[in-house]
Design an enzyme around this catalytic site. Sequence first.
Site, PDB file in Angstrom:
ATOM      1  N   ASN A  33     -20.340  43.578   4.680  1.00  0.00           N
ATOM      2  CA  ASN A  33     -20.325  42.120   4.539  1.00  0.00           C
ATOM      3  C   ASN A  33     -19.743  41.655   3.213  1.00  0.00           C
ATOM      4  OD1 ASN A  33     -22.395  42.882   2.804  1.00  0.00           O
ATOM      5  ND2 ASN A  33     -23.778  41.246   3.428  1.00  0.00           N
ATOM      6  N   LYS A  34     -19.304  42.583   2.363  1.00  0.00           N
ATOM      7  CA  LYS A  34     -18.774  42.195   1.058  1.00  0.00           C
ATOM      8  C   LYS A  34     -17.341  41.667   1.189  1.00  0.00           C
ATOM      9  CE  LYS A  34     -22.390  43.216  -1.419  1.00  0.00           C
ATOM     10  NZ  LYS A  34     -23.344  43.599  -0.391  1.00  0.00           N
TER      11      LYS A  34
END
Length: 386
Positions: free
Chosen positions: A205-206
């Site tokens: 999710n970065k």
Amino acid sequence: MCRNKFIPLSVPNLKGNELAYVTEAVKTEWVSTAGPFIADFEHQIAEYVKVPGAAACQSGTAGLHLSLMALGVKAGDEVIVPTLTFIAAVNPIRYIGAEPIFMDCDDSLTMDAGKLKKFCENECEFRGETLFNKKTGKRVSAVIVVHIFGNLADMEQIISIAEMYHLKVLEDATEALGSYYLEGTYSGNYAGTIGTMGVYSFNGNKIITTGGGGMIVSQNPDLAERCRFLSTQAKKDSLYFVHEEVGFNYRMTNLQAAFGLAQLEQLEDFIKVKQKNYERYICQGVALLPFKENIRSNAWFYSYATKNRDGLIRFLDKHQVQSRPVWQLIHTLKPYRGCQAYQVEKAYQYYECIVNLPCSSNLSETDVDRVAELVKKFEKSDIGCL
């Protein structure tokens, strides 16, 4: 039909050279913790954030663990950390047998530098050149600063405090790759490069991902090299398997690094999209929490404050939009309830009201508009006004 599609909170954007680079790694059969892509990825991250040393590792959590060891934090020490953060910023302290001291946040959601100073002034004392906690009698050896959601903590004040009280500063920049200061003492300095060491995460999710992975950076290349050594089982002699201390299997794989190189090529474009969508939410009438004016934020996560946090999350979920609350405060969680928490006030307020809204770098303007309309509809309803 399009209006009812599912809008995720934060997912990878894989439209670059990911497949080509990973395929090359597979074809050359360099798929494990050796191979040319790892060194290339380390070099390019170091070049991007302007540091001489970087060490790729298995995760941001592993990077924090290795960094604490490289900084000389010992079992029995205490480390000052924010309570408003993901638990991965805190667990590595326990990995080495140290204890956290929890600090409040300010309106940027990052560590309250004023309270950090007050804690060191009023709750600690010097014994020789070393700072000790008056309450516990333990050495306070370091501060872990977390740059929340792409916002930057007040590093100018925090570094000044750390120098005054002889504390090492470890930057958890896992959410802030690409954020940097626009003015002040650290103008032009990227998140993760101001403290003694910094760590990035490439979780799914970065802002860029390797599927799972991390990177340690430092202005001191010896510290980065120390972490690289520890991450490969502390192997002193690779031929005869000589190990003179305990190491870890924390090295990034060549497959992950190949993926990361392709993602890094797109980082600045991802940031532009995230900044544009952040502004679009605001233009559509959704008052997101601001990023600091003196920084170029990567705008990783968008935070919205509401009177009915759980109601909004349920409402959005009903309409196929994923959102989430901010993390539960770490000092209230079972493993850490007995730890010292210093004047925590504002963190409670933000914990109770923040909802993170969709912010992927492949989020379309139509998606933003749809989410914005749903948020406004909820707030005008009887439920939203509770």
